[in-house]
Scaffold this active site. Structure first.
Site, short mmCIF file in Angstrom:
data_model
loop_
_atom_site.label_atom_id
_atom_site.label_comp_id
_atom_site.label_asym_id
_atom_site.label_seq_id
_atom_site.Cartn_x
_atom_site.Cartn_y
_atom_site.Cartn_z
N ASP A 30 14.92 -20.54 -54.92
CA ASP A 30 16.09 -20.08 -54.56
C ASP A 30 17.36 -20.50 -55.59
OD1 ASP A 30 16.96 -19.42 -51.11
OD2 ASP A 30 18.48 -19.70 -52.91
N PHE A 249 9.90 -4.02 -25.97
CA PHE A 249 10.90 -3.37 -26.53
C PHE A 249 11.59 -2.21 -25.57
CE2 PHE A 249 12.10 -5.06 -30.68
CZ PHE A 249 11.31 -6.19 -30.57
N ALA A 252 15.98 -3.51 -21.12
CA ALA A 252 17.57 -3.17 -21.07
C ALA A 252 18.45 -4.35 -21.44
CB ALA A 252 17.86 -2.41 -19.76
N CYS A 260 18.90 -7.03 -38.83
CA CYS A 260 17.83 -6.10 -39.28
C CYS A 260 18.28 -4.85 -38.69
CB CYS A 260 16.56 -6.58 -38.96
SG CYS A 260 16.02 -7.94 -39.72
N LYS A 263 21.43 -2.84 -39.52
CA LYS A 263 21.53 -2.48 -40.80
C LYS A 263 20.62 -1.56 -41.20
CE LYS A 263 19.14 -4.84 -43.72
NZ LYS A 263 18.28 -5.73 -44.65
C1 UGA Z 1 13.24 -6.95 -35.98
C2 UGA Z 1 11.75 -6.28 -35.90
O1 UGA Z 1 11.34 -6.46 -34.68
C3 UGA Z 1 10.86 -7.03 -36.88
O2 UGA Z 1 9.44 -6.27 -36.68
C4 UGA Z 1 11.26 -6.84 -38.38
O3 UGA Z 1 10.39 -7.80 -39.15
C5 UGA Z 1 12.67 -7.38 -38.16
O4 UGA Z 1 13.56 -6.74 -37.32
C6 UGA Z 1 13.14 -7.24 -39.80
O5 UGA Z 1 13.29 -6.20 -40.12
O6 UGA Z 1 13.19 -8.37 -40.42
P1 UGA Z 1 14.51 -8.98 -35.20
O7 UGA Z 1 15.71 -8.56 -35.86
O8 UGA Z 1 14.03 -10.73 -35.84
O9 UGA Z 1 13.00 -8.26 -35.86
O10 UGA Z 1 14.37 -9.37 -33.79
P2 UGA Z 1 13.89 -8.22 -32.50
O11 UGA Z 1 12.99 -9.19 -31.72
O12 UGA Z 1 13.49 -7.15 -32.80
O13 UGA Z 1 15.28 -8.02 -31.63
C7 UGA Z 1 16.25 -7.29 -32.20
C8 UGA Z 1 17.46 -7.06 -31.17
O14 UGA Z 1 17.11 -6.16 -30.29
C9 UGA Z 1 17.77 -8.34 -30.53
O15 UGA Z 1 19.32 -8.13 -30.35
C10 UGA Z 1 17.20 -8.39 -29.33
O16 UGA Z 1 17.98 -9.03 -28.18
C11 UGA Z 1 17.19 -6.69 -28.95
N1 UGA Z 1 16.10 -6.34 -27.96
C12 UGA Z 1 14.92 -6.62 -28.17
C13 UGA Z 1 16.72 -5.75 -26.84
O17 UGA Z 1 17.65 -5.62 -26.49
N2 UGA Z 1 15.63 -5.32 -25.73
C14 UGA Z 1 14.36 -5.24 -26.19
O18 UGA Z 1 13.45 -5.02 -25.45
C15 UGA Z 1 13.74 -5.93 -27.57
#
Ligand code: UGA
Length: 429
Positions: A30, A249, A252, A260, A263
């Protein structure tokens, strides 16, 4: 194998540590000297369940080390992974300057054949640019291969996701790096998909956008549930039992956030536009997501009427459970909106309060989740931390000036909350 990971953010540090855990010899690089110093002294720049213990174990076993020298990382390893940030630009496109900069540094340090693997989320065709850049800046004119290996780990579950991936995607242009890449991932016993680089890069953007679409879909359904008296959780359970749909996923919420989905959606829309396609479906996913937050704020203002002078408790600041990450956090966005309306806030998060301090000022940070509601006109649940389910609800109700709770994550059972004497408002129920 000898592996180097450039970038020690959420993806880089987890990747390096989990490679070391299965027996590879890993160097994490890093350019932030402070961060390297912290990691060398046993400190952790991020909170991720299980990571600290794993870093310690692998450093002690001599399989994991840290340096700020890209040259050292490139010289000592056969495979170099790029895991640097690809932040959004104001127009939604991706800033690839870190990828370009690291590609040049790798090129300058290469004296023998290397496999350069991109792990960062990048627009399709970035591999071609990395390849051109390395060719241009490599003085020694040595052979190399560029590979795309997108990462699918979720923050908060990163170690588990990395150690037990659903699949590993590897994009190559020739057969030469295939055996080495197979060897890197063999210990994980996961299906490995070899494809071309452009497809591998697209898989990542298409997958993240689809997951965001799934959330926006259920959030849109939640609006219909509220209007009709149905229950979105019952609907999601019933839909999710169809294995073609799946239950995950489909929770609600007050909207998705994080570093992620927002973006990657913008980037994918931009990339599609550049390639001549107007991806309106994804624009709608964005619109539904921002409306979901608007609707939640409206629910609060309709109940409390004037927010000026009101005191509101907020549980959860991280963008999701199990993380200290507050980047693009819906919870922070909500707090800022309530502040703008004149409300004063008492907030709590199990892990994210330190990081929140730089983006959320003039609030009272409360260490004990059971004390957040004290003297407040209402309590909001903004992040789905499982420990919030263990709130002392009796105490919380008594400590609120009015027993009003807005649950942006559907953590509690509506009937039970009403029986306990709460005026309880959630999403789609
Ligand atoms: C997401 C993807 O799930 C990963 O597979 C991916 O590797 C990552 O982005 C990335 O591109 O690096 P992450 O952003 O860490 O992972 O978190 P998630 O668990 O996907 O949640 C994202 C958002 O969606 C959070 O705000 C979460 O609260 C929300 N969410 C998730 C919901 O509102 N409802 C759901 O059913 C699931």
């Amino acid at each position: 194998m000898k592996l180097t990971i450039i970038g020690t953010g959420y993806v880089g540090l987890v990747t390096g540590t989990c490679f070391a855990e299965v027996g590879h010899q890993v160097i994490c690089v890093d350019n932030n000297e402070e961060k390297v110093k912290l990691l060398k002294s046993g400190g952790m720049p991020i909170y991720e369940p299980g990571l600290e213990e794993l870093v310690k174990k692998n450093v002690e076993a001599g399989r994991l080390k840290f340096t700020s020298s890209t040259k050292e990382g490139v010289e000592e390893s056969d495979v170099i992974f790029i895991a640097v940030p690809t932040p959004p630009q104001p127009d939604g496109s991706v800033d690839l300057s870190f990828i370009e900069g690291v590609s040049r540094e790798i090129a300058a340090a290469m004296t023998s054949y290397k496999i350069v693997v991109d792990k960062s989320t990048v627009p399709v065709k970035t591999g071609e640019k990395v390849s051109e850049t390395i060719k241009r800046y490599c003085k020694a004119k040595v052979d190399f291969d560029v590979v795309s290996n997108p990462e699918f780990l979720r923050e908060g579950f990163a170690v588990d996701d990395f150690m037990k991936p659903d699949r590993v995607v590897i994009g190559v242009l020739s057969q030469r790096p295939v055996a080495a890449m197979r060897e890197v991932y063999e210990p994980y016993n996961a299906p490995i998909i070899f494809t071309d680089i452009n497809s591998a890069e697209l898989i990542k953007h298409a997958a993240n956008s689809f997951l965001a679409l799934k959330i926006s879909y259920i959030n849109a359904v939640s609006v219909i549930c509220e209007a009709s008296g149905a229950n979105v959780q019952e609907v999601a359970n019933g839909m999710g039992m169809d294995i073609r749909i799946g239950r995950r996923f489909l929770d609600a919420s007050l909207g998705f956030g994080g570093s992620c989905f927002p973006k990657d959606l913008s980037a994918f829309i931009q990339i599609s536009e550049q390639l001549g396609y107007d991806f309106r479906l994804l624009k709608e996913v964005q619109r539904i997501n921002s409306e979901q937050m608007d609707r939640f704020v409206k629910k609060i203002t309709e109940t409390l009427w004037v927010l000026k002078g009101k005191k509101i408790g907020v549980l959860g600041l991280a963008f999701k459970q199990n993380t200290d990450d507050v980047r693009m956090s819906p919870a922070i966005d909500l707090c800022l909106r309530l502040q703008k309306e004149g409300a004063t806030l008492r907030v709590h998060d199990p892990k994210a309060m330190e990081k929140a301090r730089s983006v959320l000022e003039n609030v009272t940070y409360v260490d004990d989740m059971n004390e957040v509601a004290e003297g407040c006109d209402a309590l909001i649940v903004a992040t789905e931390w499982p420990q919030f389910k263990k709130l002392d609800l009796e105490r919380v109700r008594k400590s609120l000036t009015h027993p009003i709770m807005f649950d942006g994550r559907n953590l509690f059972d509506a009937k039970e909350m009403e029986q306990l004497g709460f005026i309880y408002k959630s999403i789609g129920r």
